[in-house]
Write an enzyme that holds these catalytic residues in place. Structure first.
Site, short mmCIF file in Angstrom:
data_model
loop_
_atom_site.label_atom_id
_atom_site.label_comp_id
_atom_site.label_asym_id
_atom_site.label_seq_id
_atom_site.Cartn_x
_atom_site.Cartn_y
_atom_site.Cartn_z
N ARG A 89 4.08 3.93 -0.08
CA ARG A 89 2.98 4.15 0.88
C ARG A 89 2.91 5.59 1.35
O ARG A 89 1.86 6.08 1.76
CB ARG A 89 3.15 3.25 2.11
CG ARG A 89 3.01 1.77 1.85
CD ARG A 89 2.92 1.03 3.19
NE ARG A 89 3.14 -0.39 3.08
CZ ARG A 89 2.21 -1.29 2.74
NH1 ARG A 89 0.99 -0.89 2.47
NH2 ARG A 89 2.49 -2.58 2.67
N ASP B 169 -10.45 -5.36 -3.99
CA ASP B 169 -10.09 -5.82 -5.33
C ASP B 169 -10.94 -7.05 -5.65
O ASP B 169 -12.10 -6.93 -6.03
CB ASP B 169 -8.58 -6.10 -5.31
CG ASP B 169 -7.99 -6.44 -6.66
OD1 ASP B 169 -8.58 -6.07 -7.67
OD2 ASP B 169 -6.92 -7.07 -6.71
N GLU C 188 -10.63 -0.21 5.00
CA GLU C 188 -9.71 -0.86 4.07
C GLU C 188 -9.21 0.16 3.04
O GLU C 188 -9.86 1.17 2.78
CB GLU C 188 -10.49 -1.98 3.39
CG GLU C 188 -9.85 -3.22 2.88
CD GLU C 188 -8.41 -3.57 3.07
OE1 GLU C 188 -7.56 -2.70 3.29
OE2 GLU C 188 -8.13 -4.76 2.91
N ASP C 189 -8.06 -0.11 2.48
CA ASP C 189 -7.53 0.78 1.45
C ASP C 189 -8.22 0.55 0.10
O ASP C 189 -8.64 1.48 -0.57
CB ASP C 189 -6.00 0.63 1.29
CG ASP C 189 -5.54 -0.83 1.14
OD1 ASP C 189 -6.40 -1.74 1.17
OD2 ASP C 189 -4.32 -1.04 0.98
N PHE D 92 -3.33 -1.06 -11.39
CA PHE D 92 -2.62 -1.14 -10.12
C PHE D 92 -2.22 0.27 -9.68
O PHE D 92 -1.59 1.01 -10.42
CB PHE D 92 -1.39 -2.04 -10.24
CG PHE D 92 -0.85 -2.43 -8.91
CD1 PHE D 92 -1.41 -3.50 -8.22
CD2 PHE D 92 0.18 -1.72 -8.32
CE1 PHE D 92 -0.93 -3.87 -6.96
CE2 PHE D 92 0.66 -2.08 -7.06
CZ PHE D 92 0.10 -3.15 -6.39
#
Ligand code: IMP
Ligand code: MG
Length: 175
Positions: free
Chosen positions: A162, A100, A96-97, A149
């Protein structure tokens, strides 16, 4: 285009991925690994990571969407693209990136556990621990970050940024 302030450099990302790969190689030795890249955010991280893994790797992709605005996710997760193959009796590594709230991975792990894999572990590049609302075990973490963020290296804001080779923060957000 908004200004981006570099938070984690390309060099630091690549160095850390090398360390994560060393840990994962030591954990699995020559066991086959079924690697699941969660699209689209984890694509760069997954590719750079698996290049450094020594065991036989099967690569698969999943697309899930959490409903909500660009920066806030809601309570639901929907599978847009499922895995191509069965994970029954396989050792699975989800890549996963960013974790959160944990909602996305919580849903994915619960769903995949029903398919009787031999094991499931999670590797995330970034972890925002302070934001966690859904309990989730994450075995491999690239970097802990605070509640800000971030974009780049696969992560987006409304599908942009991206392609940046580093992780950054957007300054002077213009909508
Ligand atoms: P969770 O379900 O709340 O853990 O959200 C995980 C997903 O939200 C990630 O896979 C990202 O797609 C997205 N996300 C959360 N924080 C950020 C961020 O700082 N930048 C870009 N995407 C983010
Ligand atoms: Mg994602």
């Amino acid at each position: 285009m908004n200004d981006i302030e570099i938070m984690i450099s390309e060099e630091d990302i690549q160095k850390r991925i090398g360390e994560l790969a060393t840990t994962i190689n030591a954990r699995y030795m020559s066991d086959e690994l079924y690697v699941i890249c969660i699209l689209k955010g984890a694509v760069m991280f997954t590719i750079d990571l698996i290049k450094r893994l020594n065991m036989p790797v099967t690569l698969d992709f999943m697309i899930v969407s959490s409903y909500g605005s660009d920066t806030e996710s809601s309570g639901e997760v929907k599978v847009i693209k499922d895995l191509d193959n069965s994970i029954k009796d396989k050792k699975v590594l989800i890549v996963e990136d960013i974790v959160d709230t944990g909602l996305t991975l919580n849903n994915i792990v619960n769903m995949l556990n029903k398919r009787a894999p031999k094991s499931i572990e999670i590797c995330t590049l970034l972890n925002k621990k302070a934001r966690r609302t859904n309990e989730i075990d994450v075995q491999y973490i690239g970097f802990e970050i605070s509640n800000e963020f971030v974009v780049g290296y696969g992560l987006d804001l409304a599908q942009k940024y991206r392609n940046l080779p580093y992780i950054g923060q957007i300054k002077n957000v213009i909508n």
